[in-house]
Every structure is written in C-alpha cells, then in structure tokens.
Design an enzyme around this catalytic site. Sequence first.
Site, PDB file in Angstrom:
ATOM      1  N   ASP A 208     -31.459  33.645 -13.406  1.00 19.50           N
ATOM      2  CA  ASP A 208     -30.815  33.484 -12.677  1.00 19.50           C
ATOM      3  C   ASP A 208     -29.123  34.105 -13.517  1.00 19.50           C
ATOM      4  OD1 ASP A 208     -30.605  34.790  -9.918  1.00 19.50           O
ATOM      5  OD2 ASP A 208     -28.729  33.610  -9.887  1.00 19.50           O
ATOM      6  N   GLU A 279     -31.864  36.619 -16.672  1.00 16.39           N
ATOM      7  CA  GLU A 279     -31.699  38.348 -15.970  1.00 16.39           C
ATOM      8  C   GLU A 279     -30.363  38.376 -16.672  1.00 16.39           C
ATOM      9  OE1 GLU A 279     -30.369  39.690 -11.633  1.00 16.39           O
ATOM     10  OE2 GLU A 279     -29.687  38.019 -12.610  1.00 16.39           O
TER      11      GLU A 279
HETATM   12  C1  GLC Z   1     -29.331  37.102  -9.399  1.00 12.85           C
HETATM   13  C2  GLC Z   1     -30.851  37.702  -8.131  1.00 12.85           C
HETATM   14  C3  GLC Z   1     -29.726  38.156  -7.165  1.00 12.85           C
HETATM   15  C4  GLC Z   1     -29.272  37.310  -6.613  1.00 12.85           C
HETATM   16  C5  GLC Z   1     -28.074  37.357  -7.248  1.00 12.85           C
HETATM   17  C6  GLC Z   1     -27.517  35.553  -6.799  1.00 12.85           C
HETATM   18  O1  GLC Z   1     -28.928  39.328  -9.503  1.00 12.85           O
HETATM   19  O2  GLC Z   1     -31.661  38.296  -8.860  1.00 12.85           O
HETATM   20  O3  GLC Z   1     -30.756  38.349  -6.035  1.00 12.85           O
HETATM   21  O4  GLC Z   1     -28.324  37.645  -5.017  1.00 12.85           O
HETATM   22  O5  GLC Z   1     -28.128  36.761  -8.399  1.00 12.85           O
HETATM   23  O6  GLC Z   1     -28.203  34.895  -7.285  1.00 12.85           O
END
Ligand code: GLC
Length: 549
Positions: A208, A279
């Site tokens: 994440d 991500e």
């Molecule tokens: C990432 C996740 C999202 C979340 C954020 C904070 O962007 O995909 O859903 O709210 O991180 O953890």
Amino acid sequence: MTRGDWWRHGVVYHIYPRSFADSNGDGVGDLAGITSRLDYLNDGTPASLGVDAVWLSPFYPSPMDDFGYDVADYTGVDPLFGTLADFDRLVAGAHARGIRVIVDLVPNHTSDRHPWFLESRASRDSPKRDWYVWADSRPGGAPPNNWMSAFPRAGPAWSFDHRTGQWYLHSFLPQQADLNWWNPEVRRAMDEVVRFWLDRGVDGFRIDVAHRMARDPELRDNPVVAVGDPDDPTGQARAIRLAGTGVKLFDEDWPEVHEILRGFRRTLDAYHDRMAVGEVYLLDLRKLARYYGSGQDELHLAHNFVFLHQPWKPEAFRSVVDEYAALLPPDAWPAHFLGNHDHSRVASRYDEGGNGPARARVAAMMLLSLWGTPFLYYGEEIGMLDGQVPGDRVVDVDGRDPERTPMQWDASPGAGFSSAAPWLPVGAGAERVNVAAERDDPTSMLSLYRRLIWYRKGSAALRWGGYRSLPDAPASLYAFVREAPGERLLVALNFGGEPVRWALDPGLGDSSRLELSTDPARRPGPLRPAELVVGPDEGVILQLGQPLG
Ligand code: GLC
C-alpha cells in the site's frame, strides 16, 4: 514452452473481502466466503474464470475507519473476516487449485488504535515515540508544515495531540498515523510482519502507498502552485499529484524509499518464488519505473496508475504503454489494471451515452492481451457498474463506495452475496448482471473474460512474448503485435463507434486467422489480412502467418 515467474505470466484477481462473499450472514464478506468461491475463480477448467492469483485487500484487525487500511494488528484476522485458521484454509484451498495468494501490506501507517501508536503517543519519552512522525507547532500554533491528507475531507495531514503537545503526521485519516521509516526499529518490526505471512505460505504482497514511506526528514513545505483552484483550496499537493507535473513534493517519493524497498526485496528473495507489487501512485512514468530498481532489486511489479487514468482514446493508451516500455529497466515487467477499490468501474467510467458495457469488452481484451501482468478487480469480469449509493448509506470518507458494492452472484435480493442486508447496497441491474445469468450465456461479459483468460494461458506470445505497437494503424485503433517463437498475434482494438477497414501491411503476414473477438456474433476462422474490418467498439485478436518477403 513456459518462461518466467508466475507473477509475470499469470492473471491476478483483486478481491475486496468485505464485498465478495458473506459466509456467516452478517452482511459483510469474509475469508470463508472467499474460500467457498475458489472454484469459480479457477477449478482447472475453462468453465471457471481461470485466474492464477488473488490479491486480498486487508482483512487484519482494524477499527475500520478506512475499511481495513487502518491496521491495528498486522498479524491477525479481524473477527469480522474470520480467524487465522480461516486464512490458512483459504490459502490451502487456493494452492490446491494452483491459485497464488497475495496479501495487502500497509506499511506506511497504522491505525491510531495500534498498540505501537498507543505507546508512541503516551509520552514524549516513550521508546516508541520515534516510531511515528511527531513534530512541534509552528509559531502561532500552526501545524508543522502545509502537508495535506490524501483525502480532501480530512484536511491537513497533521493532528494535534493535546496530552503531549505535539502533532503527528497522517497522510490519510487522523486515525491512520504514519510510521517513521527512518527508524531502524520500524524497519525490523515490519520485516517480522512480512516473514510472518511468508512463513504462513503467502506468495506475495501488494504494498500500500509504496511511494510514501519515505518523505523529507526536514518536513519542509510542499510548493504551492495552484492558487484559486476550487478543487484544491490549499493550492498544493492534490493538484500537483493529479497533473503529474514533475514538481518536487516533500511528502512522497523521497529517494530513501528505494532503500526501504530493497530491504523488502532481500527478505522476499530469501524465500522461494515470492513477489511484491507496489501501489506506486505517481502519475509520472519516469518516477514509476524507478520503483523496479535495477529490475532485480526493488519491486517485482508496480501498478501503473498513469494507464488507469487515460481517457478512452487509443493513442492515449498506446503512448503510455510505449513510453513506459522505453523507460523500464531490462527484464522489468509492467502491471496493468483498469480498476480497483479506489476507482470507478470500467463500464461506468468510460460510458458515453450507453456504450460503457461495449467499451468494457474492448478494455477487457486490451488488459488481457497487452504485455505485463493484468490485475482484474472483482466484478469487472461480469461487467458490474458503479453502484448507486444513496446519501444515507454512504460510508467511505473519499467517495469510493460505488466501486465497492457486493459481488453479484445471482438475481436474488442479496445478489447471492449475503443472506442479510449487505453493508453497501447491491448495484442497480444486478438482476441481469450476475454470475448465474452470465455463466452459460456465450455472449456475456463473463464468457468473454473466460475466453480471454484461457486463451492467454495457452499463448506464449500473450503471456510473456514481445510487444510492438503499430502506430500507423487507422486512427481509432490501438493495434499491437505480440510475438513469441512460433507465434505472432495481432491485437486491434477499436475505440471508436464506427467500423474500421484496415488492409494489413503484407509485412505483417501472408495469412491470418481470427482467434477472438469481443463481438459475440463474430466466429473464429480464417481471415484474409487485406480484408480486416474491426466493428464499432470491437476488439479482435488475429493469429498471423509468416511475414511476406
Ligand atoms: C491506498 C488504498 C486505499 C487506502 C489508502 C490508505 O491508496 O488503496 O484504499 O485508503 O491507501 O491506506
């Protein structure tokens, strides 16, 4: 012939556990629910979807302020989702079917209820004080700098702690305190978390907000560039990020992040066949490519958000894919996706006057025939639309409920997702758009996805072959060749609403066969290259013979 690792040639299916299948009738999906649906995902036959891996959004103990992305215990399962034994059964069931399991790792922040944070905020002398980012007020009592939460509604990225008289950083909600990755103890603690899940048999991690873990240690202000924009009242971070302007920000993508990722990679490499996909929400391909390091020492894959943000234009997708190919280090492999739990669904996002579902079919073919690892968000394979969530049912702070509505298994009131009232309303149209209705209908979206995924499995060119775009194709087409020894495929995707006739360059091949079309009425069979017609909102895959001359 096979080549490479599972995470390069497989298709990954992204499950949002709250919304996939509810086994215990509390209206929220759970791990046992996922286990009960594994045969749907892959039972080894083309009657199933045929995916090779699942990525599970967080299922850890959490106050659920951000629906699990606020983790209160990294090595447990929230009772809402089940138990560790349920998790083990899920992994065993998946592995028995050849499905790998990727779990979500949220290393940037913890819940404000995590014992580490409770300890950290207890006093300025706490041994865990430095595990988080604490700072004094600026003169006049203002927050330490101008950084903003990624959620506009949450406002500044700082909250004041009255007891200890300092501010703590949260890149998201105040209930999600950012860890301080400059502290070696934090790194060691997270390394233990990673090993815990690796020892339990997980095959990989989705990391994440991988680009946020390191930030300016001096906590300098972000530049203010967009004064007067009503969508961006602070004139900084959000506008810059979304435009991908390359302006330097101080709260993300700090060089040290690469050292952190190399640490993750060393741990993963000590195990057999494990991977990490990040991500990396940077809308700048150059920066994104750096997250692969040398190609061997950082992330195995980084989600390409630039691709996801393209308008429905063939040259837009082509230029992103081509540019990225030129930027990636040798041996690095892209990760394409068109939806996740933070973004509007494809059939809704690209809809213009009702053509969303047809475009979603073309998008499916693009995703599954491009080079790179495709990530498929649950429900896309049946053509789910964004749900309509009335004001009194809204639960997410950032407007993401519509893409998180329950998986539509059948036409019953709970959509086969739950026997109780689901935590989010079932999407409109679920009586038509559902697995039971589509399973045996050869014209359905589900049938198209199954065909594409199983075709891909049998095709070395699609799984790991080369990619070359054909910029001279007619303007409304995105066309490319995928090639492996003994196999050449032409993919032609019509982004327009008019049929396109394209007399193929004889250099491309002396014969061809239509393998697959997104138009259910069009049957596979021989096709003269000089006579290719791609229908409105249609995509085709052709097998090419040997080039002439
Ligand atoms: C990432 C996740 C999202 C979340 C954020 C904070 O962007 O995909 O859903 O709210 O991180 O953890």
